[in-house]
Design a protein around this motif. Sequence first.
Motif, PDB file in Angstrom:
ATOM      1  N   ALA A  40       0.964  -1.315  -0.051  1.00  0.00           N
ATOM      2  CA  ALA A  40      -0.040  -0.019  -0.060  1.00  0.00           C
ATOM      3  C   ALA A  40       0.953   1.235   0.101  1.00  0.00           C
ATOM      4  O   ALA A  40       1.977   1.289   0.589  1.00  0.00           O
ATOM      5  N   ALA A  41       0.190   2.298  -0.625  1.00  0.00           N
ATOM      6  CA  ALA A  41       0.761   3.741  -0.117  1.00  0.00           C
ATOM      7  C   ALA A  41       0.428   4.098   1.252  1.00  0.00           C
ATOM      8  O   ALA A  41      -0.378   3.202   2.012  1.00  0.00           O
ATOM      9  N   GLY A  60       6.819  -0.414   2.595  1.00  0.00           N
ATOM     10  CA  GLY A  60       6.997  -1.823   2.520  1.00  0.00           C
ATOM     11  C   GLY A  60       5.841  -2.377   3.194  1.00  0.00           C
ATOM     12  O   GLY A  60       5.581  -3.512   3.310  1.00  0.00           O
ATOM     13  N   ARG A  61       4.638  -1.462   3.177  1.00  0.00           N
ATOM     14  CA  ARG A  61       3.413  -2.134   3.973  1.00  0.00           C
ATOM     15  C   ARG A  61       2.644  -2.944   2.889  1.00  0.00           C
ATOM     16  O   ARG A  61       2.487  -2.753   1.744  1.00  0.00           O
ATOM     17  N   VAL A  62       2.016  -4.112   3.516  1.00  0.00           N
ATOM     18  CA  VAL A  62       1.313  -4.973   2.479  1.00  0.00           C
ATOM     19  C   VAL A  62      -0.169  -4.746   2.641  1.00  0.00           C
ATOM     20  O   VAL A  62      -0.646  -4.789   3.839  1.00  0.00           O
ATOM     21  N   PRO A 125       2.989  -0.616  11.136  1.00  0.00           N
ATOM     22  CA  PRO A 125       2.958  -2.244  10.916  1.00  0.00           C
ATOM     23  C   PRO A 125       4.009  -2.705  10.018  1.00  0.00           C
ATOM     24  O   PRO A 125       4.073  -3.926   9.866  1.00  0.00           O
ATOM     25  N   GLY A 126       4.773  -1.898   9.341  1.00  0.00           N
ATOM     26  CA  GLY A 126       5.765  -2.494   8.555  1.00  0.00           C
ATOM     27  C   GLY A 126       5.366  -3.337   7.461  1.00  0.00           C
ATOM     28  O   GLY A 126       4.247  -2.949   6.747  1.00  0.00           O
ATOM     29  N   ASP A 127       5.806  -4.713   7.202  1.00  0.00           N
ATOM     30  CA  ASP A 127       5.247  -5.681   6.346  1.00  0.00           C
ATOM     31  C   ASP A 127       4.375  -6.651   6.704  1.00  0.00           C
ATOM     32  O   ASP A 127       4.259  -7.685   6.288  1.00  0.00           O
TER      33      ASP A 127
END
Length: 399
Positions: A40-41, A60-62, A125-127
């Motif tokens: 995601a953005a 790097g967010r999913v 949250p990171g990834d």
Amino acid sequence: MTAERGADSADAVAPGVTRRGLLWGGGIGLGLGAVGGALAAASARPRTSPDSAASPSPQGRVVARGIHQAGIARPATPQKNTVVVVADVPSPMGAPEVRGALDALGSAVDRLTDGADAAVLPDGPGDLTITVGVGPRWVSMLDPQLPGASGLPVFASDGPLDPGLSGGDLLLSVCGSDAGVLHAIAAALLDAVPGAVRRWSQTGVRGAGEGTIVRNPLGYHDGIVVPRTDAELDANVWITDGPAAGGTIAVVRRLRLDVARFRGESAERQDAIVGRRRADGVPLSGGGATDAVDLRAKTPEGDYLVPARSHARAAHPSFTDSALMLRRGYAYSNATAGGTDADDGLLFVCFQRELETFVRTQHRLDEVDDLMTYATVTASASFLVLPGRTTDGAWGSAL
């Protein structure tokens, strides 16, 4: 053996297995249980866009939202760390209570993956990915005709499996690069479900590698034979119709491996058990690491180059008339100071459109795979992984 001769003499491809899929050969899956994104953005999560494998954002967010849940085919290279929790809710439950629990879980997943829960994720949250599955008891409460309403059979390799480590109502698979936050995330998810009791849990770690291929605890390449393209995922992994469309069936197995005994074998014998060379993953029939395993290739003396009881031959989809599985394998170690019994092995998770894909493969491995003699199953369960969410409706409302 009969099944092997039949497959060796035919040129058929199992339903759901593409020619391209078979070109990935019979890689060691050690599911010994069938031994497999859209990022995601920072500021927004799409509510209605379809699931896809997009490029990473700078953070790097999913993306948690989509037709399918994250943590299955997204990200394409699984994160290094995982915590898998299997839980029960022993209090009286019916369909309304199950729906309420799933709605609460959906809200908790939103808070965590959006970074809104600073108490649990002060650095964001990171990834992080969170994947939620529902066990057969809960599925049956919602609709006994749904996929996943029936659990796994007892396999010959299960041995004296503790009943408390078989089955379960709820699967929580939490993955990310930051191992330090995963236990707190799992605890927050359990807190969201009143009365939830942890049945068992396991941390795991993956080796370095791109995509699905990494070395497993025995030192051999794992994750070679998996569906890779969107078409292959549609044909093999995702449930395509009905109220569970967009979901999948997950099998989770914890396998204690006798690594010391396996490595006590000669290098030649180890390769023969696996059906590939440990050094580079090349099939014993030749070629490259991702080339097809040639099941017909023989020595001048008439012996199979890929031995009759090797894992690469036993697990090949052409023998079981099964589809491919998407596998995620994690090494684990539960050793304790002063303990006399090693407890190291593989946390095996696979996703498939039908539970029968795994069941057929595991029955065959139990019959003809020498690698199974080095594994002891210590936990086992299957779950209906919920479809993803593209709206703000309650999770699982379609069920």
